[in-house]
Design an enzyme around this catalytic site. Structure first.
Site, PDB file in Angstrom:
ATOM      1  N   TYR A   1       7.006 -12.619   5.256  1.00 42.08           N
ATOM      2  CA  TYR A   1       5.804 -12.225   4.517  1.00 42.08           C
ATOM      3  C   TYR A   1       5.724 -13.003   3.216  1.00 42.08           C
ATOM      4  CZ  TYR A   1       2.830  -8.863   1.887  1.00 42.08           C
ATOM      5  OH  TYR A   1       1.851  -8.260   1.133  1.00 42.08           O
TER       6      TYR A   1
ATOM      7  N   LYS B   1       3.287 -13.607   7.952  1.00 39.79           N
ATOM      8  CA  LYS B   1       2.134 -13.003   7.285  1.00 39.79           C
ATOM      9  C   LYS B   1       1.865 -13.797   6.022  1.00 39.79           C
ATOM     10  CE  LYS B   1       0.673  -8.857   4.868  1.00 39.79           C
ATOM     11  NZ  LYS B   1       1.202  -7.613   4.295  1.00 39.79           N
TER      12      LYS B   1
ATOM     13  N   THR C   1       0.826  -1.210   0.000  1.00 43.40           N
ATOM     14  CA  THR C   1       0.000   0.000   0.000  1.00 43.40           C
ATOM     15  C   THR C   1       0.855   1.251   0.000  1.00 43.40           C
ATOM     16  OG1 THR C   1      -1.595  -1.248   1.310  1.00 43.40           O
ATOM     17  CG2 THR C   1      -1.953   1.125   1.151  1.00 43.40           C
TER      18      THR C   1
END
Length: 293
Positions: free
Chosen positions: A137, A165, A49
């Site tokens: 991640y 994650k 993001t």
């Protein structure tokens, strides 16, 4: 559990740019403050993001320092430090730790397909240079590497790799992680449409850009889960599902900035090659917002 500092809703701030495509730190701090005061349990700058791959080293450092300064210890900070090379990843990880980050997040970014052994050595090299926790991640859609549950389990043998994650979109992997690891490791969901399923599988938290637009619904979902109120959790989740899908399908930075604009909030500009949503996409997003009223 090895690391319980992070839990609940971990919000992704966007990186706003001015009309000349320069990072706007003043606006960034304002947008970050919205995430903190709206109830997010933690923040994670410099992820997808935050368009981390499109930023220079100096810009990443400025965002990291601005985040630590603005948060001022109110919530834990998880800084993205991923890079193609191990050397650069170590550099950014050490900078984040020195700046005051509580943990760093690393996705194995790949041009060439990396082997499992190369990935393990990459994480191990970074871990040896810092003392704060590392979140491994997995997001094959953005990183180009799909880390299997077996590989993630190997990474957890590295002492300060204590967080996972999972963003592959496969909820069965989350069930595997919970079954294999129990309560020893915190794993987090990074796939918006799987938020409810992930919590049901035992996820400690949800890393998401959605709090930029619907923080109350995101926090309410987590609270319902904490109360073991499945019926209420389902109701809250289904209400926000269309928006969660839209955010993923149309691209995180583009959608969040468009959503902020609809809400009358300045989200800044994008950096090329990213471009704003089309008029028809904005109209679709407006309809989704109306459904939430």
């Amino acid at each position: 559990m090895k690391n319980t500092l992070f839990k609940g809703i971990i919000a992704y701030p966007i990186t706003p740019f001015d009309k000349d495509e320069k990072v706007d730190i003043v606006l960034y701090k304002k947008l970050l403050e919205r995430l903190i005061v709206s109830g997010s349990h933690g923040v994670a700058p410099l992820g997808s993001t935050g368009v981390m791959p499109y930023l220079t080293d100096e810009e990443k450092e400025a965002i990291t320092e601005a985040t630590i300064e603005q948060v001022n210890g109110r919530v834990p900070v998880l800084v993205g430090v991923s890079n193609l090379t191990t050397e650069k990843t170590i550099y950014h990880a050490k900078f984040a730790e020195k700046a005051g980050a509580d943990a760093v997040m690393i996705i194995p970014m790949s041009y060439w397909k990396l082997t499992d052994d190369e990935i393990v050595q990459h994480y191990d090299a970074v871990a040896k240079q810092i003392s704060i926790p590392i979140m491994a991640y997995n997001n094959p859609a953005t990183g180009g590497v799909d880390m299997s549950p077996a590989l993630l389990k190997r990474l957890l043998e590295i002492p300060n790799v204590t967080l996972i994650k999972e963003s592959s979109g496969d909820v069965q992997r989350m069930h595997y992680l919970k079954r294999e690891l129990g309560d020893d490791v915190a794993f987090f969901n990074g796939s918006n449409p799987l938020a409810l399923a992930a919590f049901s599988a035992g996820a400690t938290g949800w890393c998401t850009a959605a709090p930029n637009l619907i923080p109350e619904l995101n926090v309410d979902l987590y609270n319902a889960i904490q109360k073991n109120d499945l019926k209420e959790a389902q109701k809250i989740f289904y209400k926000q599902l269309n928006l969660l899908k839209f955010i993923v399908n149309k691209g995180l930075p583009r959608t969040i900035k468009a959503g902020l604009k609809i809400k009358g909030i300045d989200g800044g500009f994008l950096r090329s090659p990213l471009k704003p949503l089309t008029e028809s996409e904005v109209a679709e997003l407006e309809l989704i917002f109306k459904e939430l009223e």
